[in-house]
Motif scaffolding. Structure first.
Motif, PDB file in Angstrom:
ATOM      1  N   ARG A 117       0.828  -1.209   0.000  1.00 44.47           N
ATOM      2  CA  ARG A 117       0.000   0.000   0.000  1.00 44.47           C
ATOM      3  C   ARG A 117       0.862   1.258   0.000  1.00 44.47           C
ATOM      4  O   ARG A 117       0.587   2.218  -0.727  1.00 44.47           O
ATOM      5  N   LEU A 118       1.943   1.255   0.803  1.00 44.54           N
ATOM      6  CA  LEU A 118       2.850   2.399   0.809  1.00 44.54           C
ATOM      7  C   LEU A 118       3.480   2.597  -0.575  1.00 44.54           C
ATOM      8  O   LEU A 118       3.634   3.733  -1.040  1.00 44.54           O
ATOM      9  N   ALA A 119       3.833   1.505  -1.224  1.00 41.76           N
ATOM     10  CA  ALA A 119       4.443   1.616  -2.558  1.00 41.76           C
ATOM     11  C   ALA A 119       3.459   2.203  -3.562  1.00 41.76           C
ATOM     12  O   ALA A 119       3.836   3.018  -4.419  1.00 41.76           O
ATOM     13  N   ARG A 120       2.175   1.808  -3.455  1.00 43.30           N
ATOM     14  CA  ARG A 120       1.176   2.353  -4.371  1.00 43.30           C
ATOM     15  C   ARG A 120       0.885   3.835  -4.099  1.00 43.30           C
ATOM     16  O   ARG A 120       0.595   4.601  -5.011  1.00 43.30           O
ATOM     17  N   ASP A 121       0.956   4.217  -2.810  1.00 40.90           N
ATOM     18  CA  ASP A 121       0.643   5.602  -2.451  1.00 40.90           C
ATOM     19  C   ASP A 121       1.815   6.557  -2.677  1.00 40.90           C
ATOM     20  O   ASP A 121       1.650   7.775  -2.543  1.00 40.90           O
ATOM     21  N   LYS A 149       4.442  19.311  -1.792  1.00 38.60           N
ATOM     22  CA  LYS A 149       3.144  18.809  -2.227  1.00 38.60           C
ATOM     23  C   LYS A 149       3.167  17.302  -2.322  1.00 38.60           C
ATOM     24  O   LYS A 149       2.213  16.616  -1.924  1.00 38.60           O
ATOM     25  N   ASP A 150       4.282  16.732  -2.856  1.00 39.59           N
ATOM     26  CA  ASP A 150       4.384  15.264  -2.944  1.00 39.59           C
ATOM     27  C   ASP A 150       4.342  14.632  -1.551  1.00 39.59           C
ATOM     28  O   ASP A 150       3.728  13.582  -1.343  1.00 39.59           O
ATOM     29  N   ILE A 151       5.003  15.275  -0.585  1.00 40.46           N
ATOM     30  CA  ILE A 151       5.012  14.738   0.788  1.00 40.46           C
ATOM     31  C   ILE A 151       3.599  14.770   1.364  1.00 40.46           C
ATOM     32  O   ILE A 151       3.118  13.804   1.964  1.00 40.46           O
ATOM     33  N   GLY A 152       2.892  15.893   1.166  1.00 37.57           N
ATOM     34  CA  GLY A 152       1.513  16.024   1.668  1.00 37.57           C
ATOM     35  C   GLY A 152       0.576  15.017   1.015  1.00 37.57           C
ATOM     36  O   GLY A 152      -0.254  14.394   1.689  1.00 37.57           O
ATOM     37  N   ASP A 153       0.702  14.867  -0.328  1.00 30.59           N
ATOM     38  CA  ASP A 153      -0.151  13.895  -1.029  1.00 30.59           C
ATOM     39  C   ASP A 153       0.093  12.472  -0.502  1.00 30.59           C
ATOM     40  O   ASP A 153      -0.850  11.690  -0.313  1.00 30.59           O
ATOM     41  N   ILE A 155       1.183  11.594   2.518  1.00 26.72           N
ATOM     42  CA  ILE A 155       0.634  11.445   3.875  1.00 26.72           C
ATOM     43  C   ILE A 155      -0.886  11.296   3.828  1.00 26.72           C
ATOM     44  O   ILE A 155      -1.469  10.436   4.507  1.00 26.72           O
ATOM     45  N   ILE A 156      -1.546  12.086   2.994  1.00 25.46           N
ATOM     46  CA  ILE A 156      -3.013  12.021   2.892  1.00 25.46           C
ATOM     47  C   ILE A 156      -3.459  10.652   2.374  1.00 25.46           C
ATOM     48  O   ILE A 156      -4.342   9.999   2.940  1.00 25.46           O
ATOM     49  N   SER A 157      -2.833  10.161   1.289  1.00 25.66           N
ATOM     50  CA  SER A 157      -3.276   8.876   0.716  1.00 25.66           C
ATOM     51  C   SER A 157      -2.935   7.708   1.649  1.00 25.66           C
ATOM     52  O   SER A 157      -3.706   6.753   1.764  1.00 25.66           O
ATOM     53  N   ASN A 159      -2.778   7.863   4.977  1.00 24.47           N
ATOM     54  CA  ASN A 159      -3.690   7.935   6.115  1.00 24.47           C
ATOM     55  C   ASN A 159      -5.084   7.429   5.770  1.00 24.47           C
ATOM     56  O   ASN A 159      -5.831   7.028   6.659  1.00 24.47           O
ATOM     57  N   GLU A 160      -5.450   7.447   4.525  1.00 26.23           N
ATOM     58  CA  GLU A 160      -6.765   6.944   4.116  1.00 26.23           C
ATOM     59  C   GLU A 160      -6.817   5.413   4.130  1.00 26.23           C
ATOM     60  O   GLU A 160      -7.898   4.836   4.061  1.00 26.23           O
ATOM     61  N   SER A 161      -5.673   4.766   4.206  1.00 29.81           N
ATOM     62  CA  SER A 161      -5.660   3.297   4.221  1.00 29.81           C
ATOM     63  C   SER A 161      -6.077   2.797   5.610  1.00 29.81           C
ATOM     64  O   SER A 161      -6.067   3.533   6.584  1.00 29.81           O
ATOM     65  N   GLN A 162      -6.411   1.522   5.690  1.00 31.60           N
ATOM     66  CA  GLN A 162      -6.836   0.899   6.948  1.00 31.60           C
ATOM     67  C   GLN A 162      -5.655   0.614   7.885  1.00 31.60           C
ATOM     68  O   GLN A 162      -5.856   0.299   9.040  1.00 31.60           O
ATOM     69  N   PHE A 163      -4.425   0.764   7.388  1.00 35.12           N
ATOM     70  CA  PHE A 163      -3.260   0.342   8.152  1.00 35.12           C
ATOM     71  C   PHE A 163      -2.836   1.352   9.225  1.00 35.12           C
ATOM     72  O   PHE A 163      -2.264   0.963  10.241  1.00 35.12           O
ATOM     73  N   PHE A 164      -3.086   2.615   9.013  1.00 34.70           N
ATOM     74  CA  PHE A 164      -2.533   3.631   9.916  1.00 34.70           C
ATOM     75  C   PHE A 164      -3.578   4.360  10.760  1.00 34.70           C
ATOM     76  O   PHE A 164      -3.237   4.989  11.754  1.00 34.70           O
ATOM     77  N   GLY A 165      -4.824   4.300  10.376  1.00 39.57           N
ATOM     78  CA  GLY A 165      -5.867   4.963  11.162  1.00 39.57           C
ATOM     79  C   GLY A 165      -5.626   6.461  11.311  1.00 39.57           C
ATOM     80  O   GLY A 165      -5.841   7.027  12.379  1.00 39.57           O
ATOM     81  N   LYS A 166      -5.125   7.110  10.278  1.00 39.00           N
ATOM     82  CA  LYS A 166      -4.869   8.558  10.229  1.00 39.00           C
ATOM     83  C   LYS A 166      -3.905   9.020  11.316  1.00 39.00           C
ATOM     84  O   LYS A 166      -4.062  10.103  11.878  1.00 39.00           O
ATOM     85  N   THR A 167      -2.888   8.199  11.589  1.00 35.53           N
ATOM     86  CA  THR A 167      -1.901   8.576  12.618  1.00 35.53           C
ATOM     87  C   THR A 167      -0.606   9.106  12.011  1.00 35.53           C
ATOM     88  O   THR A 167       0.255   9.602  12.748  1.00 35.53           O
TER      89      THR A 167
END
Length: 199
Positions: A117-121, A149-153, A155-157, A159-167
């Motif tokens: 998931r990290l690789a895709r995001d 902007k790349d760093i922000g994008d 982090i946003i994508s 955090n939307e995954s089920q793995f991190f719970g927006k942490t």
């Protein structure tokens, strides 16, 4: 006148008394019959019993021979018994170890899906230089990107995954100039930290 016969008369035969037993009272026919009956088992039963006894003795002999063979085998295999007991102890130890390994495997987690998931995001202009997940499931990612902007994008994508719970959050960043293929380019160095909620 009284005549007296002085000729001696024969007295009837009287059986003697032996050991206080009057033989004249005893019935001789019954005694003879009892003696005959007492010898009947010898004539009829004893030969049959002797045959049965011979059969049983032959069975006992064969069983004794078999018992001796088994005892010899047991003596030969006494070491095998000790080896079998040692083997059974090893099996018990291995069963305990297997349960420990099963517990460890169940506790262990595989971060394969998380890393996919990290690789895709990850945007094309952002890369990782360091990634770690500790025992407390804390994740640290550091690397570089061509823009914030790349760093922000990213982090946003993520955090939307089920793995991190927006942490996930940016904990450190700085801009550095680096020489890439002969030209100076601004690179944004970053450090992201968060908590893994699920593997």
């Amino acid at each position: 006148m009284i005549k007296i016969n002085l000729i001696e008369q024969k007295k009837p035969f009287k059986m003697p008394i032996v050991l206080g037993v009057d033989l004249s009272i005893m019935n001789l026919r019954l005694i003879i019959a009892a003696i005959v009956v007492s010898y009947m088992p010898e004539i009829f039963l004893y030969p049959d019993w002797q045959e049965q006894r011979a059969n049983k003795e032959s069975k006992i002999k064969s069983l004794n021979v078999r018992l001796r063979k088994i005892k010899r085998k047991i003596r030969k295999n006494s070491k095998a018994k000790l080896e079998l007991e040692a083997f059974n102890l090893q099996v018990d130890k291995l069963k305990k170890r297997r349960s420990y390994v099963t517990q460890i495997v169940n506790l262990r987690s595989n971060p394969k899906k998380l890393l996919e998931r990290l690789a895709r995001d990850t945007p094309t202009d952002l890369w990782f230089e360091y990634l770690s997940i500790d025992r407390a499931k804390k994740i640290i990612i550091s690397g570089s990107a061509f823009s914030y902007k790349d760093i922000g994008d990213f982090i946003i994508s993520a955090n939307e995954s089920q793995f991190f719970g927006k942490t996930l959050s940016l904990t450190d960043s700085e801009t550095k100039k680096e020489n890439i293929q002969g030209s100076l380019i601004n690179l944004e160095k970053y450090k992201i930290e968060g908590q893994v909620q699920k593997f």
